[in-house]
Design a protein around this motif. Structure first.
Motif, PDB file in Angstrom:
ATOM      1  N   ILE A 236       1.978  -6.222  13.438  1.00 26.97           N
ATOM      2  CA  ILE A 236       0.763  -7.025  13.643  1.00 26.97           C
ATOM      3  C   ILE A 236      -0.512  -6.276  13.282  1.00 26.97           C
ATOM      4  O   ILE A 236      -1.558  -6.902  13.086  1.00 26.97           O
ATOM      5  CB  ILE A 236       0.676  -7.550  15.095  1.00 26.97           C
ATOM      6  N   PHE A 237      -0.437  -4.942  13.177  1.00 29.74           N
ATOM      7  CA  PHE A 237      -1.623  -4.152  12.837  1.00 29.74           C
ATOM      8  C   PHE A 237      -1.612  -3.671  11.386  1.00 29.74           C
ATOM      9  O   PHE A 237      -2.388  -2.788  11.020  1.00 29.74           O
ATOM     10  CB  PHE A 237      -1.769  -2.964  13.797  1.00 29.74           C
ATOM     11  N   ARG A 238      -0.719  -4.243  10.580  1.00 34.12           N
ATOM     12  CA  ARG A 238      -0.713  -3.903   9.153  1.00 34.12           C
ATOM     13  C   ARG A 238      -2.076  -4.239   8.549  1.00 34.12           C
ATOM     14  O   ARG A 238      -2.635  -5.302   8.793  1.00 34.12           O
ATOM     15  CB  ARG A 238       0.391  -4.692   8.427  1.00 34.12           C
ATOM     16  N   ASP A 239      -2.608  -3.312   7.781  1.00 36.41           N
ATOM     17  CA  ASP A 239      -3.903  -3.444   7.101  1.00 36.41           C
ATOM     18  C   ASP A 239      -5.102  -3.369   8.053  1.00 36.41           C
ATOM     19  O   ASP A 239      -6.237  -3.579   7.629  1.00 36.41           O
ATOM     20  CB  ASP A 239      -3.982  -4.744   6.291  1.00 36.41           C
ATOM     21  N   TYR A 240      -4.872  -3.068   9.322  1.00 36.19           N
ATOM     22  CA  TYR A 240      -5.994  -2.809  10.229  1.00 36.19           C
ATOM     23  C   TYR A 240      -6.552  -1.417   9.949  1.00 36.19           C
ATOM     24  O   TYR A 240      -5.801  -0.463   9.732  1.00 36.19           O
ATOM     25  CB  TYR A 240      -5.521  -2.829  11.688  1.00 36.19           C
ATOM     26  N   ALA A 241      -7.878  -1.291   9.974  1.00 37.42           N
ATOM     27  CA  ALA A 241      -8.510   0.022   9.933  1.00 37.42           C
ATOM     28  C   ALA A 241      -8.364   0.643  11.316  1.00 37.42           C
ATOM     29  O   ALA A 241      -8.534  -0.042  12.330  1.00 37.42           O
ATOM     30  CB  ALA A 241      -9.977  -0.099   9.560  1.00 37.42           C
TER      31      ALA A 241
ATOM     32  N   THR B 229      -8.056   4.815  13.582  1.00 27.89           N
ATOM     33  CA  THR B 229      -8.042   6.266  13.544  1.00 27.89           C
ATOM     34  C   THR B 229      -7.119   6.767  14.640  1.00 27.89           C
ATOM     35  O   THR B 229      -6.629   5.997  15.481  1.00 27.89           O
ATOM     36  CB  THR B 229      -9.453   6.863  13.686  1.00 27.89           C
ATOM     37  N   CYS B 230      -6.858   8.070  14.629  1.00 26.27           N
ATOM     38  CA  CYS B 230      -5.990   8.695  15.622  1.00 26.27           C
ATOM     39  C   CYS B 230      -6.143  10.201  15.485  1.00 26.27           C
ATOM     40  O   CYS B 230      -6.907  10.681  14.645  1.00 26.27           O
ATOM     41  CB  CYS B 230      -4.528   8.292  15.396  1.00 26.27           C
ATOM     42  N   TYR B 231      -5.423  10.948  16.295  1.00 25.32           N
ATOM     43  CA  TYR B 231      -5.390  12.407  16.165  1.00 25.32           C
ATOM     44  C   TYR B 231      -4.865  12.737  14.778  1.00 25.32           C
ATOM     45  O   TYR B 231      -3.783  12.297  14.390  1.00 25.32           O
ATOM     46  CB  TYR B 231      -4.482  12.990  17.234  1.00 25.32           C
TER      47      TYR B 231
ATOM     48  N   GLN C 126       2.866   8.313  10.810  1.00 29.29           N
ATOM     49  CA  GLN C 126       3.613   7.156  11.310  1.00 29.29           C
ATOM     50  C   GLN C 126       2.798   5.864  11.195  1.00 29.29           C
ATOM     51  O   GLN C 126       3.328   4.826  10.787  1.00 29.29           O
ATOM     52  CB  GLN C 126       4.016   7.379  12.766  1.00 29.29           C
ATOM     53  N   LEU C 127       1.536   5.936  11.555  1.00 24.58           N
ATOM     54  CA  LEU C 127       0.680   4.742  11.483  1.00 24.58           C
ATOM     55  C   LEU C 127       0.459   4.317  10.029  1.00 24.58           C
ATOM     56  O   LEU C 127       0.456   3.123   9.713  1.00 24.58           O
ATOM     57  CB  LEU C 127      -0.659   5.012  12.162  1.00 24.58           C
ATOM     58  N   THR C 128       0.297   5.296   9.158  1.00 22.84           N
ATOM     59  CA  THR C 128       0.113   4.996   7.733  1.00 22.84           C
ATOM     60  C   THR C 128       1.371   4.361   7.147  1.00 22.84           C
ATOM     61  O   THR C 128       1.300   3.368   6.419  1.00 22.84           O
ATOM     62  CB  THR C 128      -0.238   6.278   6.958  1.00 22.84           C
ATOM     63  N   ALA C 129       2.538   4.917   7.487  1.00 20.23           N
ATOM     64  CA  ALA C 129       3.806   4.385   6.985  1.00 20.23           C
ATOM     65  C   ALA C 129       4.056   2.957   7.484  1.00 20.23           C
ATOM     66  O   ALA C 129       4.656   2.140   6.782  1.00 20.23           O
ATOM     67  CB  ALA C 129       4.954   5.296   7.412  1.00 20.23           C
ATOM     68  N   ALA C 130       3.538   2.652   8.677  1.00 17.39           N
ATOM     69  CA  ALA C 130       3.727   1.312   9.245  1.00 17.39           C
ATOM     70  C   ALA C 130       2.799   0.277   8.602  1.00 17.39           C
ATOM     71  O   ALA C 130       3.017  -0.926   8.760  1.00 17.39           O
ATOM     72  CB  ALA C 130       3.497   1.345  10.749  1.00 17.39           C
TER      73      ALA C 130
ATOM     74  N   VAL D 231      -5.442   4.212   8.022  1.00  8.28           N
ATOM     75  CA  VAL D 231      -5.889   5.279   8.919  1.00  8.28           C
ATOM     76  C   VAL D 231      -7.043   6.064   8.295  1.00  8.28           C
ATOM     77  O   VAL D 231      -6.930   6.565   7.173  1.00  8.28           O
ATOM     78  CB  VAL D 231      -4.726   6.224   9.272  1.00  8.28           C
ATOM     79  N   ARG D 232      -8.134   6.150   9.036  1.00  7.82           N
ATOM     80  CA  ARG D 232      -9.313   6.907   8.605  1.00  7.82           C
ATOM     81  C   ARG D 232      -9.564   8.005   9.635  1.00  7.82           C
ATOM     82  O   ARG D 232      -9.718   7.714  10.814  1.00  7.82           O
ATOM     83  CB  ARG D 232     -10.540   6.001   8.529  1.00  7.82           C
ATOM     84  N   THR D 233      -9.601   9.256   9.189  1.00  6.43           N
ATOM     85  CA  THR D 233      -9.856  10.353  10.118  1.00  6.43           C
ATOM     86  C   THR D 233     -11.041  11.185   9.636  1.00  6.43           C
ATOM     87  O   THR D 233     -11.369  11.179   8.452  1.00  6.43           O
ATOM     88  CB  THR D 233      -8.624  11.265  10.270  1.00  6.43           C
ATOM     89  N   ASN D 234     -11.646  11.891  10.575  1.00 10.07           N
ATOM     90  CA  ASN D 234     -12.771  12.764  10.278  1.00 10.07           C
ATOM     91  C   ASN D 234     -12.300  14.212  10.411  1.00 10.07           C
ATOM     92  O   ASN D 234     -11.131  14.469  10.697  1.00 10.07           O
ATOM     93  CB  ASN D 234     -13.929  12.473  11.242  1.00 10.07           C
ATOM     94  N   TRP D 235     -13.207  15.153  10.238  1.00  9.51           N
ATOM     95  CA  TRP D 235     -12.861  16.553  10.413  1.00  9.51           C
ATOM     96  C   TRP D 235     -12.491  16.804  11.872  1.00  9.51           C
ATOM     97  O   TRP D 235     -12.957  16.090  12.765  1.00  9.51           O
ATOM     98  CB  TRP D 235     -14.028  17.457  10.002  1.00  9.51           C
ATOM     99  N   PRO D 236     -11.674  17.807  12.157  1.00  9.12           N
ATOM    100  CA  PRO D 236     -11.294  18.104  13.538  1.00  9.12           C
ATOM    101  C   PRO D 236     -12.506  18.275  14.448  1.00  9.12           C
ATOM    102  O   PRO D 236     -13.494  18.915  14.069  1.00  9.12           O
ATOM    103  CB  PRO D 236     -10.510  19.425  13.408  1.00  9.12           C
TER     104      PRO D 236
END
Length: 290
Positions: free
Chosen positions: A188-193, A195-197, A220-224, A228-233
């Motif tokens: 159900i969250f396919r193509d949703y923008a 983020t995560c750790y 895992q989220l990307t494969a599903a 996924v958009r992440t920033n620097w640590p």
């Protein structure tokens, strides 16, 4: 004496009625917790884990201050385990008073709420879930062990998705979103923008543990099918897409909590001044496929 007794009875009845009306009208948030206290590594060894103190308590305190009632839930109903790595002043940027306040509030939750004995995922009916206005899933590595593949949890997540009620989750909490794959043909969250750790942050943990994380959440989220958009640590980062509100990690907590409260109440949290407020907040207002 008879009149006084009658008057007291009327007052008591009116008070009870007011309390019942308040209880039924009070807004409610369901808090998803993990039962796990160990993270299994690729070597076969394990690291002690659990919920991340700041990620849970900052948002919990904000919700309680805003007048929300909280119900905690997990698969087995065991008391959630505190990640020892999170039980440190460093995550509070030297704000010792906030750290102590969160520890005190945590003890109160064990007594005044059902934190020590969460309600089972399997016990919720659709009618039960109708009473909740939103769901909140905190982080810590624990969700990676038991929240990615639970059909009862998937049904809970599906309810909030279909009713367009806020789903707020941070750090490793988005692992719970993967359970929704078990109740629908397509995620159900396919193509949703979202983020995560991030993988980059996970590498820091791996260096610290001198071991490899079996599966990284970003992968895992990307494969599903998630975008996924992440920033620097350790750079605050929040992504909002439709009903989904996600935060990257501990440094994102204030911005994440404020965004969640704004979605629920159109008002920011009263605790945002405790931390730097600057954060990258990405809001997808016209998502493709929506």
């Amino acid at each position: 004496m008879h009149l006084t007794s009658k008057f007291k009875k009327i007052i008591a009845m009116a008070t009870t009625q007011t309390q019942n009306q308040f209880s039924s009208s009070q807004k409610k948030v369901l808090v998803i917790m993990s039962d796990s206290s160990q993270l299994l590594m690729k070597s076969g060894k394990s690291q002690e884990t659990g919920f991340f103190l700041l990620e849970l308590m900052y948002t919990v305190e904000s919700l309680l201050d805003a007048g929300y009632d909280l119900t905690f839930t997990s698969a087995k109903g065991t008391e959630p385990h505190l990640d020892p790595m999170s039980d440190k002043y460093v995550w509070y940027l030297g704000n010792v008073s906030l750290f102590n306040r969160h520890k005190e509030l945590l003890e109160k939750l064990k007594i005044e709420k059902n934190f020590s004995s969460p309600q089972l995922f399997s016990s919720f009916t659709e009618q039960d879930l109708e009473k909740f206005d939103a769901v909140f899933i905190p982080g810590g590595h624990a969700p990676m062990m038991d929240l990615t593949n639970n059909q009862d949890l998937g049904k809970i997540i599906l309810h909030f998705h279909e009713k367009n009620k806020p789903i707020a989750t941070i750090c490793h909490g988005p692992a719970a979103l993967l359970s929704a794959r078990l109740v629908k043909g397509d995620w159900i969250f396919r193509d949703y923008a979202m983020t995560c750790y991030s993988n980059r942050e996970e590498k820091i943990n791996q260096l610290m543990w001198w071991d490899l994380v079996d599966e990284k959440l970003e992968d895992q989220l990307t494969a599903a099918g998630g975008k996924v958009r992440t920033n620097w640590p350790m750079v605050p980062h929040v992504v909002c897409d439709r009903e989904l509100i996600t935060g990257q990690g501990p440094s994102s907590v204030p911005a994440f909590s404020d965004q969640f409260l704004k979605t629920l109440t159109s008002a920011p949290s009263s605790h945002s001044s405790s931390f730097p407020s600057q954060a990258h907040i990405s809001i997808t207002s016209n998502p493709s496929g929506a």
